[in-house]
Scaffold this active site. Structure first.
Site, PDB file in Angstrom:
ATOM      1  N   LYS A  46       0.818  -1.202   0.000  1.00  0.00           N
ATOM      2  CA  LYS A  46       0.000   0.000   0.000  1.00  0.00           C
ATOM      3  C   LYS A  46       0.864   1.270   0.000  1.00  0.00           C
ATOM      4  CE  LYS A  46      -4.046  -2.107   0.184  1.00  0.00           C
ATOM      5  NZ  LYS A  46      -3.800  -3.476   0.607  1.00  0.00           N
ATOM      6  N   HIS A  47       0.192   2.412   0.175  1.00  0.00           N
ATOM      7  CA  HIS A  47       0.856   3.712   0.023  1.00  0.00           C
ATOM      8  C   HIS A  47       1.891   3.983   1.095  1.00  0.00           C
ATOM      9  CE1 HIS A  47      -2.708   4.130  -2.481  1.00  0.00           C
ATOM     10  NE2 HIS A  47      -2.057   5.059  -3.121  1.00  0.00           N
TER      11      HIS A  47
END
Length: 394
Positions: free
Chosen positions: A187-188
């Protein structure tokens, strides 16, 4: 995310630096490993970043969805509408609470929850809608909010793909009653495993804090500050706590999020430009009303052109060291859901048709220019080669 071969470009990979290592080491030298000050610091930092009043850290994105549905009071027999195109964790959390997942189809271009397909699914037992910001593209929250308000439903944003995205100038994390993020390495930002729920509702936040701590009304740090050993378990909860080690890493990673988002969008633009001239593939559509966070970059193979075969294209790209993936098998097609809820093919035809055509292309901020070029060249070569070979065979 890791890969077994240094020559394979994975679809996603975390980015850690010495600042991250130093942040973890600072906690290792401190008095608190869990339920300590870094948890509240990470929660406040993330809440401020998205513009929410409250944020609650949890041990995973899955735990975050579960806690959010608990806070909303979802219970046995309650129906919750969710898109078929998502990871199983989204709807598993409904089942954890004894609820019934009701699968809605998605729009053909973006593969987001289709507002036009929802109202026919609402019954007297429907309690909530879950929107999934698939690939990092925010859903049509104005339309979804309108439906939710007219029918008295809670609105949940599974924004695990969309940290840093915006819808009509409003930050993801403030668009629904509860908003869920994931900090898995793909994810980010990465805390190893981890998740967060943001909300404007302090009562929801308080419920989730109890839920993550076995249903106990206070945590160890609060009792230490109060000089008491006494605690009460007021509800049945889980051990869904995120440690101070992980929160320190999250705080360090959050500082770099703006530059990582810029890099994700830059890579996506490069792919858009490269693939625009390839009739064999179609990238997903992007609404002009959003700022896309690009957790994933998904293409759809145009199978009617030369009878392209997704399985052969997938294998050929993997053989060239391009770690393409597929996100996702529609949830209602998994054996558990077929057996438990009687779902199956034909329930969500748009999602099912897209699944047969989709590939996830590598995209992560640490990609080098050489890796981007390799991905573009390999995809162009493989789809055109298979197009020609299939056409010749026919």
């Amino acid at each position: 995310m890791t890969t077994s071969s240094p020559n394979v470009i994975p679809y996603a990979r975390q980015w850690l630096d010495e600042d991250d290592v130093a942040a973890i080491c600072e906690v290792l030298r401190s008095a608190w490993m869990t339920t300590g000050p870094k948890v509240a610091e990470f929660e406040r930092a993330l809440a401020d970043w998205v513009g929410a009043k409250e944020a609650v850290a949890l041990s995973s994105g899955t735990a975050a969805v579960h806690a959010a549905l608990y806070a909303l009071g979802i219970g046995p027999g309650d129906e919750v509408i969710a898109p078929a195109m998502t990871f199983v964790a989204t709807t598993n959390a409904i089942v954890f609470q004894g609820g019934i997942p009701v699968f809605a189809d998605v729009t053909p271009g973006s593969l987001l929850l289709d507002p036009g397909k929802i109202e026919a699914l609402i019954t007297p037992r429907t309690r909530a809608l879950i929107a999934v910001d698939y690939t990092g593209h925010p859903c049509d929250y104005d339309a979804l909010r309108d439906i939710a308000q007219r029918h008295g439903l809670a609105l949940v944003a599974d924004a695990c793909h969309a940290l840093g995205g915006q819808y009509k100038g409003r930050h993801v994390g403030t668009l629904a009653d509860v908003n869920i993020f994931s900090f898995h390495p793909a994810k980010h930002l990465c805390t190893g495993e981890g998740g967060m729920v943001t909300t404007q509702n302090p009562e929801y936040a308080e419920r989730m804090r109890r839920f993550r701590n076995h249903g106990i009304a206070t945590d160890f740090r609060q009792r230490a500050e109060q000089g008491t050993w006494y605690y009460e378990m007021v509800d049945l909860g889980y051990n869904y706590r995120l440690t101070d080690l992980q929160c320190a890493l999250g705080i360090s990673q959050l500082r770099k999020l703006p530059q990582w988002l810029r890099r994700r969008r830059e890579i996506a633009r490069r792919y858009d430009d490269s693939f625009r001239g390839l009739p064999e593939i179609s990238p997903l559509t992007v609404s002009p009303e959003v700022s896309h966070a690009y957790h994933l970059y998904v293409i759809l193979l145009n199978l009617d052109r030369g009878q392209l075969d997704r399985g052969r294209v997938y294998k050929a790209l993997r053989d060239e060291g391009i770690g393409v993936n597929v996100h996702y098998i529609p949830v209602h097609l998994h054996p558990f859901y077929r057996q438990r809820f009687g779902t199956g093919p034909g329930l969500c035809p748009v999602a099912e048709a897209a699944y047969e055509r989709m590939l996830t292309v590598p995209l992560f901020p640490a990609m080098t220019e050489e890796e981007i070029d390799r991905v573009q060249a390999a995809i162009t070569h493989v789809v055109q080669l298979h197009h020609r070979s299939e056409a010749a065979a026919s």
